[in-house]
Design an enzyme around this catalytic site. Structure first.
Site, PDB file in Angstrom:
ATOM      1  N   ASP A  10       0.881  -1.160   0.000  1.00 20.74           N
ATOM      2  CA  ASP A  10       0.000   0.000   0.000  1.00 20.74           C
ATOM      3  C   ASP A  10       0.923   1.215   0.000  1.00 20.74           C
ATOM      4  O   ASP A  10       2.117   1.094   0.301  1.00 20.74           O
ATOM      5  CB  ASP A  10      -0.890  -0.044   1.248  1.00 20.74           C
ATOM      6  CG  ASP A  10      -1.928   1.076   1.259  1.00 20.74           C
ATOM      7  OD1 ASP A  10      -2.315   1.566   0.177  1.00 20.74           O
ATOM      8  OD2 ASP A  10      -2.349   1.470   2.361  1.00 20.74           O
ATOM      9  N   LEU A  11       0.401   2.372  -0.305  1.00 22.70           N
ATOM     10  CA  LEU A  11       1.242   3.569  -0.365  1.00 22.70           C
ATOM     11  C   LEU A  11       1.131   4.409   0.902  1.00 22.70           C
ATOM     12  O   LEU A  11       2.073   4.521   1.679  1.00 22.70           O
ATOM     13  CB  LEU A  11       0.869   4.412  -1.587  1.00 22.70           C
ATOM     14  CG  LEU A  11       1.639   5.710  -1.768  1.00 22.70           C
ATOM     15  CD1 LEU A  11       3.123   5.466  -1.941  1.00 22.70           C
ATOM     16  CD2 LEU A  11       1.085   6.491  -2.946  1.00 22.70           C
TER      17      LEU A  11
END
Length: 149
Positions: A10-11
């Site tokens: 995920d960022l």
């Protein structure tokens, strides 16, 4: 034992620290549209969900107006309020050195996702970035993960 050959990240809140940016963007949006101060508890439990759903929950039927306000503030303050987690680049380099293919799966729009990675020199590590506009279904639906794979 199976060899790991791919890792998807995920960022926001995983590779880059955008918590302050997201919270301040929500608080600004609530202030503009509802004339009140919002608490972090109203938003933090929903981090990672697509923005439209979070804002629709906040103001049913008004999410398109709120999205515009949120995004203008978020884009304008992105570089100022985004920070990096210590050691992220070193860990990614180590994984890359081991021959592991890396990817990002995010609910963020692609230009802003790339901007966040570039801000800290992280884009170079990733073979793929799957963002909001790449799929019709969004996290927690598996479609973005499957597309990245």
């Amino acid at each position: 034992m199976k060899k790991i050959d791919c890792i998807l990240f995920d960022l926001d809140g995983t590779l880059i620290d955008t918590n302050r940016l997201i919270i301040e963007s929500f608080q600004h949006t609530v202030r503009v549209h509802q004339g009140r101060e919002a608490t972090e508890d109203e938003f933090v439990p929903y981090f990672g969900e697509p923005l439209v759903g979070m804002l629709e929950r906040l103001a049913p039927g008004q999410s398109s107006e709120l999205i515009k306000t949120y995004r203008e503030f978020n884009v304008g303050k992105h570089d100022e309020l985004t920070t990096q987690f210590p050691g992220t680049a070193e860990v990614l380099q180590e994984l890359k050195n081991k021959g592991i293919t890396l990817g990002v799966v995010t609910s963020k729009m692609k230009p802003l996702a790339k901007r966040g990675l570039q801000l800290f020199g992280l884009e170079q590590f990733f073979e793929t970035i799957v963002s909001m506009e790449d799929t019709t279904a969004h996290k927690p639906n598996p479609e973005p993960l499957l597309k990245a794979l």
